[in-house]
Scaffold this motif. Sequence first.
Motif, mmCIF file in Angstrom:
data_model
loop_
_atom_site.group_PDB
_atom_site.id
_atom_site.type_symbol
_atom_site.label_atom_id
_atom_site.label_comp_id
_atom_site.label_asym_id
_atom_site.label_seq_id
_atom_site.Cartn_x
_atom_site.Cartn_y
_atom_site.Cartn_z
ATOM 1 N N TYR A 25 -10.992 -3.737 7.450
ATOM 2 C CA TYR A 25 -11.477 -3.354 6.121
ATOM 3 C C TYR A 25 -12.265 -2.048 6.180
ATOM 4 C CZ TYR A 25 -14.211 -3.091 1.911
ATOM 5 O OH TYR A 25 -14.798 -2.637 0.763
ATOM 6 N N ILE A 26 -13.102 -1.893 7.178
ATOM 7 C CA ILE A 26 -13.911 -0.678 7.294
ATOM 8 C C ILE A 26 -13.012 0.557 7.427
ATOM 9 C CG2 ILE A 26 -15.498 0.561 8.819
ATOM 10 C CD1 ILE A 26 -16.840 -2.178 9.352
ATOM 11 N N THR A 28 -9.646 0.802 6.545
ATOM 12 C CA THR A 28 -8.629 1.002 5.509
ATOM 13 C C THR A 28 -9.176 0.895 4.089
ATOM 14 O OG1 THR A 28 -8.039 -1.337 5.440
ATOM 15 C CG2 THR A 28 -6.828 0.068 7.003
ATOM 16 N N LYS A 29 -10.340 0.270 3.900
ATOM 17 C CA LYS A 29 -10.932 0.015 2.571
ATOM 18 C C LYS A 29 -9.991 -0.799 1.676
ATOM 19 C CE LYS A 29 -14.612 2.411 3.368
ATOM 20 N NZ LYS A 29 -15.770 1.736 3.852
ATOM 21 N N ASN A 30 -9.157 -1.630 2.302
ATOM 22 C CA ASN A 30 -8.233 -2.483 1.565
ATOM 23 C C ASN A 30 -8.910 -3.826 1.289
ATOM 24 O OD1 ASN A 30 -6.045 -3.786 0.507
ATOM 25 N ND2 ASN A 30 -4.625 -3.136 2.119
ATOM 26 N N LYS A 31 -8.970 -4.216 0.016
ATOM 27 C CA LYS A 31 -9.696 -5.418 -0.401
ATOM 28 C C LYS A 31 -9.035 -6.716 0.069
ATOM 29 C CE LYS A 31 -12.779 -3.492 -3.227
ATOM 30 N NZ LYS A 31 -14.185 -3.621 -3.153
ATOM 31 N N TYR A 33 -8.331 -7.605 2.972
ATOM 32 C CA TYR A 33 -8.984 -8.098 4.174
ATOM 33 C C TYR A 33 -10.251 -8.876 3.834
ATOM 34 C CZ TYR A 33 -5.765 -5.043 6.641
ATOM 35 O OH TYR A 33 -4.636 -4.445 7.121
ATOM 36 N N LEU A 34 -10.971 -8.423 2.808
ATOM 37 C CA LEU A 34 -12.164 -9.161 2.373
ATOM 38 C C LEU A 34 -11.791 -10.518 1.792
ATOM 39 C CD1 LEU A 34 -14.403 -6.433 0.718
ATOM 40 C CD2 LEU A 34 -14.660 -7.513 2.942
#
Length: 64
Positions: A25-26, A28-31, A33-34
């Motif tokens: 996530y850090i 790619t900033k893809n949600k 993963y959260l």
Amino acid sequence: MHISPILRLGGFLILITIITLAIFYIFTKNKKYLKLIKKIINYSVYICVVIIASYFLLKMTLIK
């Protein structure tokens, strides 16, 4: 209280998975993963509650 090696291994694998997904996530900033981290934590808590409840039920039934 003695923790089973299988439970330790499961906890360790869950921890490694969550850390890996957080790193993804850090970068790619893809949600997604959260969301996946949230699902893993939810299911882990549910499984933990079931294991603890079954442990105490077995303890209570074995006490005479």
